[in-house]
Design an enzyme around this catalytic site. Structure first.
Site, PDB file in Angstrom:
ATOM      1  CD  GLU A   1      -3.467  -0.253   1.750  1.00  0.00           C
ATOM      2  OE1 GLU A   1      -4.191  -1.158   2.143  1.00  0.00           O
ATOM      3  OE2 GLU A   1      -3.669   0.946   2.044  1.00  0.00           O
TER       4      GLU A   1
ATOM      5  CE1 TYR B   1      -5.208   3.525  -3.048  1.00  0.00           C
ATOM      6  CE2 TYR B   1      -5.622   1.236  -3.659  1.00  0.00           C
ATOM      7  CZ  TYR B   1      -5.109   2.166  -2.786  1.00  0.00           C
ATOM      8  OH  TYR B   1      -4.474   1.756  -1.648  1.00  0.00           O
TER       9      TYR B   1
ATOM     10  CD  GLU C   1      -2.611  -0.926  -2.567  1.00  0.00           C
ATOM     11  OE1 GLU C   1      -1.961  -1.983  -2.389  1.00  0.00           O
ATOM     12  OE2 GLU C   1      -3.706  -0.715  -2.031  1.00  0.00           O
TER      13      GLU C   1
ATOM     14  CG  HIS D   1      -2.603  -5.268  -0.471  1.00  0.00           C
ATOM     15  ND1 HIS D   1      -2.853  -3.943  -0.711  1.00  0.00           N
ATOM     16  CD2 HIS D   1      -3.524  -5.667   0.447  1.00  0.00           C
ATOM     17  CE1 HIS D   1      -3.882  -3.551   0.037  1.00  0.00           C
ATOM     18  NE2 HIS D   1      -4.301  -4.577   0.739  1.00  0.00           N
TER      19      HIS D   1
ATOM     20  CG  ASP E   1      -3.705  -7.120   3.876  1.00  0.00           C
ATOM     21  OD1 ASP E   1      -4.372  -8.116   4.260  1.00  0.00           O
ATOM     22  OD2 ASP E   1      -4.168  -5.967   3.796  1.00  0.00           O
TER      23      ASP E   1
ATOM     24  CG  ASP F   1      -1.488  -8.432   7.493  1.00  0.00           C
ATOM     25  OD1 ASP F   1      -1.108  -7.712   6.558  1.00  0.00           O
ATOM     26  OD2 ASP F   1      -2.457  -8.147   8.236  1.00  0.00           O
TER      27      ASP F   1
ATOM     28  CG  HIS G   1      -2.987  -4.433   8.131  1.00  0.00           C
ATOM     29  ND1 HIS G   1      -3.371  -5.684   7.750  1.00  0.00           N
ATOM     30  CD2 HIS G   1      -3.836  -3.569   7.500  1.00  0.00           C
ATOM     31  CE1 HIS G   1      -4.405  -5.608   6.924  1.00  0.00           C
ATOM     32  NE2 HIS G   1      -4.709  -4.331   6.754  1.00  0.00           N
TER      33      HIS G   1
END
Ligand SMILES: *[C@@H]1O[C@H](CO)[C@@H](O)[C@H](O)[C@H]1NC(C)=O
Length: 321
Positions: free
Chosen positions: A73, A111, A113, A164, A198, A243, A281
């Site tokens: 992220e 969006y 990452e 992720h 994650d 995770d 997290h």
């Protein structure tokens, strides 16, 4: 009560013993030091976020625990967040120097990452890396696979496969992750692979039944080191094992010493509210034994200890003789 004179007192052994014992432990412990691999969903990590001092401080202390960290992220489009983080990390203590390796921004929409590896460059090096070629577009953020060297004679290199998942397609992505494992393992002719990140592999995102039916669960050879039931979330109101770290390969599994979620709010004495400014997290971590470190720390002990211990042991023998 023996009335020992003032010249005798400094030779009293019990008072002096803890120091060489502590030295011995210190030298032995550094020789047997583990190699720690971590994964952390750093929750929308931007330049603005890392420039906040409490956030930077905590991130640096988390990173300084790990020989290799996979941050997830990282949404920084400026490209300046990680260099800033690295600069502070390299100034923090003498555990470095650290280097980083970033994936491109990955995602299907605006969006996006990045995955970012941060690693201790005097202990490990990146041999190769690639973004998984996702022909059928199964992943929102394709794994950024990398092969690192390890300071171990048993296992000189290791492939890492981070993911992720998107909460909406956890099952699909985790089953596709098996293909990424096969791809990395064939490419590098090695079955020692760690899958980590994650996974959203719990609570509302994946039922227990569906979890148990994943290929990574039904196929032999995968060890889920972060076990079901371990809480990897910061909020007291949630208890989910999102995770994960999954180990494949006999050498890799044979080196496993410990695996856990790192409760950084407790270790750094942060309130839940303060901790949530870093992430919702916990980082997850595995410790691998550094097998066959070359014998140098041990021979050092052998050389140093006798002269240090001798003067302390001799007076002890004295009175009984
Ligand atoms: C969390 O971060 C915000 C933004 O910097 C700050 O205003 C707030 O005081 C922080 N909260 C805690 C509990 O540290």
């Amino acid at each position: 009560m023996p009335d020992s004179g003032p010249t005798w007192t400094p030779w009293r052994v019990p008072a002096a013993m803890p120091w060489p014992a502590a030295l011995l432990l210190l030298v032995l412990a550094s020789g047997a030091e583990a190699f720690r691999i971590c994964a952390f969903n750093a929750q929308r990590l931007t330049l603005t976020k890392v420039t906040r001092e409490p956030v930077m401080d905590t991130l640096v202390r988390i990173l300084a625990r790990c020989d290799i960290m996979v941050l997830q992220e990282v949404v920084d489009s400026s490209g300046n967040a990680i260099p800033l983080l690295l600069r502070e990390l390299n100034r923090y203590d003498d555990s470095g120097p650290y280097s980083s390796l970033s994936s491109p921004l990955l995602g299907r929409s605006t969006y996006m990452e990045k995955y970012v590896y941060i690693y201790r460059s005097h202990r490990t090096q990146v041999l190769e890396s690639y973004v998984y070629s996702d022909q059928d577009d199964l992943f929102v953020r394709e794994p950024f696979v990398a092969r690192f060297t390890l300071p171990s004679k048993v296992l000189p290199s290791l492939a890492l496969v981070p993911l992720h998942t998107t909460p909406k397609a956890v099952e699909k992505e985790l089953n596709a992750l098996y293909d990424v494992f096969l791809d990395a393992s064939q490419r590098w002719q090695s079955e020692d692979v760690i899958l980590l990140g994650d996974f959203n592999a719990d609570c509302g995102s994946l039922t227990k039944k569906r979890l148990s039916e994943l290929v990574l669960r039904t196929q032999d050879g995968f060890h889920w080191a972060i076990a079901d039931g371990e809480d990897t979330t910061v909020r007291a109101s949630t208890h989910c094992t999102y995770d994960r770290i999954v180990l494949h390969g006999g050498h890799c599994q044979g080196l496993l010493r410990a695996a856990y979620a790192f409760d950084f709010p407790r270790s750094f004495q942060l309130s839940e509210e303060q901790a949530l400014n870093i992430s919702d997290h916990y980082p997850v971590e595995v410790e691998l034994n550094r097998a066959a470190p070359g014998g140098q720390p041990l021979s050092l002990v052998a050389l140093l200890l006798p002269p240090l211990l001798l003067p302390l042991l001799l007076p002890q023998l004295g009175p009984t003789a």
